[in-house]
Design an enzyme around this catalytic site. Structure first.
Site, PDB file in Angstrom:
ATOM      1  N   LYS A 650      22.465   9.570  15.034  1.00 14.93           N
ATOM      2  CA  LYS A 650      22.950   9.123  13.727  1.00 14.93           C
ATOM      3  C   LYS A 650      23.013  10.288  12.739  1.00 14.93           C
ATOM      4  CE  LYS A 650      21.858   6.506   9.650  1.00 14.93           C
ATOM      5  NZ  LYS A 650      20.799   5.854   8.868  1.00 14.93           N
ATOM      6  N   ASP A 669      23.852   2.688  12.113  1.00 13.57           N
ATOM      7  CA  ASP A 669      22.518   2.163  11.890  1.00 13.57           C
ATOM      8  C   ASP A 669      22.610   0.646  11.973  1.00 13.57           C
ATOM      9  OD1 ASP A 669      23.740   1.392   9.545  1.00 13.57           O
ATOM     10  OD2 ASP A 669      22.493   2.625   8.235  1.00 13.57           O
TER      11      ASP A 669
END
Length: 759
Positions: A650, A669
């Site tokens: 991420k 996320d």
């Protein structure tokens, strides 16, 4: 396993206690002996092996049979090892020494030289390989000791197969330490416990064919709560200051922990860590704890329980780098920060390690003070007024960027989580309203300021004020040269990319996005300095925007160059000033140390900063990152970035999208996964409880497949629409769809739990 007699020796179940294998303080031998038949009775209840096989076969012939360990006769009942901590590893008393400790312990004072235990690491139950080797996490391919070594400065082994002589590719290329730093198992334990870590297993006794946690039957727990609360014989309470419990085997291990220690949560003495994986793993029991509302919950401190990716070879859905990053963030980083604080307190002659009680008192005291760092909280204690900024560099006038509102809206671009260097500037009218009791001057949140109109912040070697008008965007240079500022801002906002055609294309591909696009115009992706973006997002891990902003402000102040002093208003404290600094260069970070960064409040992220700085310098510095801008494969850029310490997928995608022009990168996320599940594919998560690498890619592909041009930009527009600050500008039917889907998901989860209980 035949173990030497120890103060933490195994014993039969003590009558009336929950400690079947380790005596509590004050437990009598007679009570232990009286309870011995209960163990035999438990064994007699075991179903036969043939019945278990028949039950497994009845579930369906399509499933592949699980590999079972070869066994003759009944399945053996196995026991866990003793708890491992410095008191039974680094002691000179052979009678008290742990069976796994070195034969001769280091010559050091027993109690005065080591910190109270701050972190308890829990496996589920020893595997066959661990029992055979008489080692915790003993399998050659278990990642535990490799990860611990990377964090604590040693190497487990050569990471080479003894059979083939070939490297274990899963670990070999990623280990931080060379073969000259290999330690034997007893010395690995010494290194671990000397820093205040301890190890044990959740399950004390069980029956199991093979080594999989899911095959554990008829299990009895170790007295872990008694250990943490100082009731276990041989570990005094002054040797304990447990801040966190780290579950080493993912969601399966977390289920086993909750199964045996649910009451501990309900008493308010345990809480889930704030990361996504822990929140998911312990969501149900934490919800139950809130409903119980026991009197102790609001007053007593809680030990944090962290669910970490499994370290066993069977836990293959995470890469080694992903596992190491999660363990650094959730276990070794904060644990080493506790150790450093203990060392510092000893040098200053203060008390050793914080207990949860002292930690809570300190946090309460700190929250009462006013921060001098502006943060986008709902009631900011620090206010910056446009009338004050007008007095700075009055010779520099407002300059029009000549960009229409459809092409750029700073209100939906600067404060949506892409960057952390901009602060809201309030009008005099808004400030007067707030001071006269009319409420907060701007409607703000940690994720956006849709109705703010002016911002100020350091941008490279300038301090710039940005102003949004109904028709265009303007800027004014408050510090630094005005020459070239307009061109630099055009590059920063990537104004060479027309946004209106993209909005149209995305709207044709997604009816829901079409409604959002009309309500939230001008959302752009920034082109930030890659070095600043990289270090900023390392600090963002497992964090919130106000804390990130505060960390980065301290980071700039220590290693950056002073640029400008801003006048500010601090409520009852009156007028003051805020000093702005440039972002540090790699050169200015050359002498930075991990200890300095920890003192500044970066915690476990300090090690990531130092390791990343070193590797980045070796790789070519900022030029290496700038070279990635020409790479057209965003997946390849991601792979390059996750080589750096503290950067998972991420964070890598955030750096790639927000600074390296990788417009196909999709930072995923839980919020982005919800968008994908609600709008595109409700099956994207499947049966998984967390975002695995496979699911991460599937979610990203949903956006990439739908939006042919710059899917990362489209993803960001949809993300902005989910932020609370923008809820009020969305069409009513879009908001209603969001709420209905959320209610539906909650209902499904509730029904699923009820069905599971009924079975």
């Amino acid at each position: 396993m035949d173990a030497p007699t120890s103060q933490l020796r195994r014993s039969a179940r003590a009558a009336g206690t929950k400690s079947p294998h380790f005596p509590l303080k004050g437990a009598s031998k007679s009570s232990e002996a009286a309870a011995a038949p209960k163990g035999a009775a438990a064994k007699s209840k075991q179903p036969s092996k043939s019945k278990r096989k028949a039950k497994s076969a009845s579930k369906g012939s399509n499933k592949k049979p699980k590999a079972k360990a070869k066994a003759s006769g009944p399945v053996k009942r196995t026991s866990s090892f003793e708890p491992v901590w410095w008191g039974n590893v680094l002691t000179s008393d052979a009678a008290k020494r742990h069976p796994h400790a070195a034969a001769v312990s280091p010559a050091k004072s027993f109690e005065a030289s080591y910190p109270p235990v701050h972190t308890l690491i829990l496996g589920t139950h020893p595997s066959i390989a661990s029992l055979d080797r008489n080692q915790m996490f003993g399998h050659d391919l278990n990642a535990y000791w490799y990860i611990a070594g990377d964090a604590l400065g040693f190497r487990r082994s050569k990471a080479v197969s003894p059979k083939t002589g070939k490297p274990y590719v899963y670990f070999h290329e990623h280990l931080r330490h060379g073969e000259d730093e290999i330690l034997e198992y007893p010395q690995q334990i010494e290194r671990l416990v000397s820093k205040g870590f301890a190890m044990w297993d959740i399950v004390a006794e069980c029956e199991r064919e093979g080594s999989l946690d899911q095959d554990i039957k008829e299990d009895a727990p170790n007295p872990i709560r008694d250990l943490c609360e100082g009731r276990l014989e041989g570990i005094e309470s002054e040797h304990l200051a447990v801040q966190r419990i780290a579950i080493a085997n993912g969601t399966t291990g977390s289920k086993a922990f909750v199964k045996h220690f649910k009451e501990w949560f309900l008493d308010g003495k345990l809480c889930a860590a704030s990361d996504d994986m822990s929140q998911r793993a312990f969501k149900s029991v934490m919800n139950q704890a809130k409903k119980v509302n026991r009197s102790s919950m609001s007053d007593e401190p809680a030990i944090e329980v962290v669910c970490l990716p499994g370290v066993s070879p069977a836990a293959a859905k995470f890469t080694y780098l992903e596992k190491r990053s999660a363990w650094d963030e959730g276990c070794y980083g904060p644990g080493l920060a506790d150790y450093d604080e203990w060392k510092k307190s000893r040098q200053n002659g203060k008390s050793a390690c914080k207990t949860p009680e002292t930690k809570k008192r300190k946090a309460t005291k700190k929250s009462a003070s006013k921060s001098v760092t502006p943060s986008p909280s709902k009631s900011p204690s620090v206010r910056i007024l446009s009338s004050d900024l007008a007095k700075l560099a009055p010779e520099n006038k407002w300059v029009d960027l000549e960009v229409p509102a459809t092409e750029l809206r700073p209100s939906s671009t600067l404060t949506n989580g892409q960057c952390f260097n901009w602060m809201v500037v309030e009008s005099e009218l808004a400030s007067d309203s707030a001071s006269s009791g009319g409420g907060s001057p701007q409607k703000q949140s940690a994720w956006g300021t849709h109705d703010a109109k002016e911002w100020v912040g350091p941008l490279r070697n300038r301090v710039i004020s940005i102003r949004e008008t109904p028709a265009t965007t303007q800027f004014r240079v408050l510090h630094g040269s005005s020459a070239g500022a307009k061109e630099d801002l055009q590059q920063y906002f990537r104004l060479e990319t027309p946004l209106a055609p993209l909005y149209k294309e995305w709207s044709n591909a997604d009816a829901r996005l079409s409604k959002i696009a009309q309500a939230i115009p001008g959302v752009r992706i920034l082109r930030q300095d890659p070095v600043e973006c990289m270090f900023s997002f390392i600090c963002s891990s497992n964090n919130n925007i106000p804390r990130i902003t505060k960390m980065l402000s301290a980071f700039r102040e220590r290693y950056g160059s002073f640029m400008l002093e801003l006048p500010i208003h601090q409520g009852e404290e009156g007028e003051g000033s805020l000093r702005l600094y440039s972002f540090p260069t790699l050169d200015s970070l050359g002498d930075a140390t991990e200890e300095e960064l920890r003192e500044m409040g970066l915690g476990y992220r300090a090690k990531y900063i130092i390791d990343t700085r070193n590797l980045l310098v070796e790789s070519g510095g900022g030029e290496f990152l700038l070279g990635l801008r020409s790479q057209r494969d965003s997946q390849q850029v991601q792979e390059e970035l996750i080589k750096f310490s503290g950067i998972g997928r991420k964070v890598a995608d955030c750096v790639a999208l927000f600074s390296l022009d990788q417009d196909d990168a999709i930072p995923v996320d839980v919020h982005v996964q919800h968008i994908a599940s609600r709008d595109y594919d409700p099956t994207v998560l499947g049966e998984a409880k967390s975002i695995t690498p496979t699911i991460y890619k599937r979610v990203g592909d949903l956006f990439r497949d739908r939006f042919a041009s710059k899917p990362g930009w489209a993803h960001s527009l949809l993300f902005v629409a989910e932020l609370p600050s923008f809820r009020g500008v969305l069409p009513a039917d879009v908001v209603r769809e969001m709420d209905e889907w959320k209610e539906l998901e909650q209902r499904k989860k509730k029904e699923s739990k009820q069905n599971a209980k009924s079975k």
